[in-house]
Design a protein around this motif. Structure first.
Motif, PDB file in Angstrom:
ATOM      1  N   PRO A 193      72.748 -44.026   3.938  1.00 30.06           N
ATOM      2  CA  PRO A 193      71.405 -43.999   3.360  1.00 30.06           C
ATOM      3  C   PRO A 193      71.300 -43.269   2.035  1.00 30.06           C
ATOM      4  N   ALA A 194      72.311 -42.464   1.676  1.00 28.89           N
ATOM      5  CA  ALA A 194      72.279 -41.747   0.399  1.00 28.89           C
ATOM      6  C   ALA A 194      73.477 -42.109  -0.478  1.00 28.89           C
ATOM      7  N   ALA A 195      74.133 -43.209  -0.156  1.00 25.83           N
ATOM      8  CA  ALA A 195      75.337 -43.595  -0.903  1.00 25.83           C
ATOM      9  C   ALA A 195      74.994 -44.078  -2.306  1.00 25.83           C
ATOM     10  N   ASP A 196      75.906 -43.822  -3.246  1.00 24.56           N
ATOM     11  CA  ASP A 196      75.795 -44.406  -4.578  1.00 24.56           C
ATOM     12  C   ASP A 196      76.151 -45.889  -4.515  1.00 24.56           C
ATOM     13  N   ILE A 197      75.490 -46.679  -5.361  1.00 27.27           N
ATOM     14  CA  ILE A 197      75.763 -48.112  -5.442  1.00 27.27           C
ATOM     15  C   ILE A 197      76.368 -48.416  -6.809  1.00 27.27           C
ATOM     16  N   PRO A 198      77.672 -48.681  -6.876  1.00 30.13           N
ATOM     17  CA  PRO A 198      78.262 -49.052  -8.160  1.00 30.13           C
ATOM     18  C   PRO A 198      77.865 -50.487  -8.520  1.00 30.13           C
ATOM     19  N   LEU A 199      77.431 -50.687  -9.746  1.00 31.57           N
ATOM     20  CA  LEU A 199      76.936 -51.996 -10.178  1.00 31.57           C
ATOM     21  C   LEU A 199      78.040 -52.748 -10.917  1.00 31.57           C
ATOM     22  N   PRO A 200      78.535 -53.858 -10.363  1.00 30.82           N
ATOM     23  CA  PRO A 200      79.634 -54.579 -11.016  1.00 30.82           C
ATOM     24  C   PRO A 200      79.215 -55.379 -12.243  1.00 30.82           C
ATOM     25  N   THR A 201      77.916 -55.719 -12.350  1.00 32.27           N
ATOM     26  CA  THR A 201      77.409 -56.473 -13.490  1.00 32.27           C
ATOM     27  C   THR A 201      76.024 -55.937 -13.866  1.00 32.27           C
ATOM     28  N   ALA A 202      75.444 -56.530 -14.891  1.00 29.85           N
ATOM     29  CA  ALA A 202      74.106 -56.139 -15.327  1.00 29.85           C
ATOM     30  C   ALA A 202      73.018 -56.945 -14.639  1.00 29.85           C
ATOM     31  N   SER A 257      69.684 -45.341 -12.318  1.00 28.96           N
ATOM     32  CA  SER A 257      68.410 -45.566 -11.646  1.00 28.96           C
ATOM     33  C   SER A 257      68.534 -45.226 -10.160  1.00 28.96           C
ATOM     34  N   THR A 258      67.392 -44.934  -9.534  1.00 23.97           N
ATOM     35  CA  THR A 258      67.355 -44.577  -8.114  1.00 23.97           C
ATOM     36  C   THR A 258      66.488 -45.571  -7.365  1.00 23.97           C
ATOM     37  N   LEU A 259      67.054 -46.114  -6.319  1.00 23.20           N
ATOM     38  CA  LEU A 259      66.381 -47.090  -5.476  1.00 23.20           C
ATOM     39  C   LEU A 259      65.972 -46.392  -4.182  1.00 23.20           C
ATOM     40  N   ARG A 260      64.695 -46.478  -3.855  1.00 23.07           N
ATOM     41  CA  ARG A 260      64.184 -45.833  -2.644  1.00 23.07           C
ATOM     42  C   ARG A 260      63.565 -46.910  -1.768  1.00 23.07           C
ATOM     43  N   SER A 261      64.056 -47.016  -0.535  1.00 21.78           N
ATOM     44  CA  SER A 261      63.647 -48.087   0.381  1.00 21.78           C
ATOM     45  C   SER A 261      63.107 -47.446   1.656  1.00 21.78           C
ATOM     46  N   ILE A 303      60.648 -47.875   5.369  1.00 23.33           N
ATOM     47  CA  ILE A 303      59.917 -48.659   6.360  1.00 23.33           C
ATOM     48  C   ILE A 303      59.209 -47.678   7.286  1.00 23.33           C
ATOM     49  N   THR A 304      57.921 -47.936   7.521  1.00 19.91           N
ATOM     50  CA  THR A 304      57.105 -47.051   8.342  1.00 19.91           C
ATOM     51  C   THR A 304      57.770 -46.772   9.691  1.00 19.91           C
ATOM     52  N   GLY A 305      57.926 -45.493  10.015  1.00 17.52           N
ATOM     53  CA  GLY A 305      58.477 -45.106  11.302  1.00 17.52           C
ATOM     54  C   GLY A 305      59.983 -45.098  11.380  1.00 17.52           C
ATOM     55  N   LEU A 306      60.654 -45.614  10.348  1.00 15.13           N
ATOM     56  CA  LEU A 306      62.119 -45.724  10.391  1.00 15.13           C
ATOM     57  C   LEU A 306      62.818 -44.781   9.426  1.00 15.13           C
ATOM     58  N   GLY A 307      62.093 -44.286   8.424  1.00  9.63           N
ATOM     59  CA  GLY A 307      62.729 -43.422   7.442  1.00  9.63           C
ATOM     60  C   GLY A 307      62.976 -44.147   6.137  1.00  9.63           C
ATOM     61  N   GLU A 308      63.888 -43.609   5.329  1.00 10.51           N
ATOM     62  CA  GLU A 308      64.115 -44.186   4.020  1.00 10.51           C
ATOM     63  C   GLU A 308      65.571 -44.073   3.591  1.00 10.51           C
ATOM     64  N   LEU A 309      65.932 -44.950   2.667  1.00 12.41           N
ATOM     65  CA  LEU A 309      67.204 -44.884   1.948  1.00 12.41           C
ATOM     66  C   LEU A 309      66.901 -44.409   0.535  1.00 12.41           C
ATOM     67  N   ARG A 310      67.769 -43.564  -0.004  1.00 15.23           N
ATOM     68  CA  ARG A 310      67.664 -43.163  -1.410  1.00 15.23           C
ATOM     69  C   ARG A 310      69.034 -43.332  -2.029  1.00 15.23           C
ATOM     70  N   ASN A 311      69.195 -44.389  -2.799  1.00 19.79           N
ATOM     71  CA  ASN A 311      70.495 -44.752  -3.348  1.00 19.79           C
ATOM     72  C   ASN A 311      70.462 -44.735  -4.868  1.00 19.79           C
ATOM     73  N   ARG A 312      71.419 -44.027  -5.450  1.00 18.70           N
ATOM     74  CA  ARG A 312      71.531 -43.959  -6.898  1.00 18.70           C
ATOM     75  C   ARG A 312      72.492 -45.038  -7.374  1.00 18.70           C
ATOM     76  N   CYS A 313      72.152 -45.703  -8.447  1.00 20.68           N
ATOM     77  CA  CYS A 313      73.002 -46.734  -9.018  1.00 20.68           C
ATOM     78  C   CYS A 313      73.951 -46.109 -10.043  1.00 20.68           C
ATOM     79  N   THR A 314      75.204 -46.560 -10.031  1.00 23.80           N
ATOM     80  CA  THR A 314      76.218 -45.975 -10.902  1.00 23.80           C
ATOM     81  C   THR A 314      76.975 -47.077 -11.632  1.00 23.80           C
TER      82      THR A 314
END
Length: 290
Positions: free
Chosen positions: A115-124, A267-271, A273-284
């Motif tokens: 849920p807190a992993a970085d997401i490496p972006l292979p393209t634009a 950039s930071t992506l925050r996802s 869902i009510t009652g389930l919690g959230e993901l906070r993933n930074r793009c790299t």
């Protein structure tokens, strides 16, 4: 109950702290998070009967604030199913016809991340898709719709990160590989059992990008609901414990905008869902190739 992967071990998360399932049960239950999914009913009964001591060093509030110790609550499912165009507003924004039956593709398990992993972006041209993820506790074939929820361990939050250039390049387009780059499938922060949810069929999904709300929807608007999806999939495939079903995304994806908007390094992506919690993933930036 909230079942999580904390430092690689299965734990139950409570307001007071965490319970290491294997250690607290003296080995009655496994330490591997995936293996515990099929035993959630027994774990719940054990918790109620034995009331094991919690470790207060990692509370629910602390893990909500900093989820870096949490891995994906399922690490190696045998199958990850994903459903396309399962919200009408998403079909409208893409200009694609809505399917008469669930549109199924796959995401490969090597793309799973925490849920807190970085997401490496292979393209634009990498895009976001917040989704409700179903975690199966019990498998089988030909599961009737009215029995489908009996096979569910719980839900978690998921992101179906998509590399749009390769996804849409072919005829027909290629979905699965374009959605399975490293860390393109963050899930978590834990598996929440259905008894903790006021209405499991009506949850609010939200996705923000650098604080800007880009998606908001409700699972009551699914075209094919969760029992229908489970029954449909099991009519073809044998479902197995810890399998995952990504149930589709509402409108607001980046490539359907004018102009298109995509994820960028930093950039930071925050996802959420009510009652389930959230993901906070930074793009790299992309990881260097070996």
């Amino acid at each position: 109950m909230k079942l999580a992967n904390l430092d690689g071990r299965a734990v139950v998360i409570t307001e007071e702290g965490v319970i290491d399932v294997a250690a607290a049960s003296d080995g009655r239950f496994p330490s591997f998070p995936d293996a515990c999914v099929a035993h959630l009913t027994q774990i719940r009964d054990w918790l109620a009967a034995d009331r094991p001591v919690t470790d207060p060093t990692a509370t629910l509030a602390a893990l909500q604030a900093d989820a870096t110790r949490l891995g994906p609550p399922v690490t190696a499912p045998s199958q990850i199913f994903a459903i396309g165009l399962n919200y009408r507003d998403h079909g409208t924004e893409t200009g694609l016809a809505l399917p008469d039956a669930p549109l199924v593709f796959t995401k490969f398990p090597s793309s799973l991340a925490g849920p807190a992993a970085d997401i490496p972006l292979p393209t634009a041209t990498c895009d976001w898709e917040v989704e409700l993820v179903v975690v199966l506790a019990d498998g089988g074939r030909d599961i009737p719709v009215d029995q489908a929820l009996d096979h569910v361990a719980g839900f978690c939050v998921g992101q179906d990160i998509s590399e749009r250039t390769s996804q849409l390049a072919g005829t027909p387009p290629q979905f699965s590989l374009a959605k399975s780059h490293p860390a393109f499938t963050p899930i978590g922060p834990w598996i929440t059992t259905l008894d903790e949810l006021h209405d499991p069929a009506d949850l609010t999904l939200t996705c923000t990008l650098d604080g800007d709300t880009v998606q908001r929807g409700r699972t009551r608007d699914l075209i094919f609901d969760i029992p229908t999806l489970i029954s449909h999939l099991s009519a073809v495939c044998e479902l197995r414990p810890a399998d995952l079903i990504f149930t589709g995304t509402p409108s607001g994806v980046g490539y359907a905008r004018t102009p298109a908007r995509y994820l960028t390094p930093g950039s930071t992506l925050r996802s959420t869902i009510t009652g389930l919690g959230e993901l906070r993933n930074r793009c790299t930036t992309p990881r260097p190739k070996a």
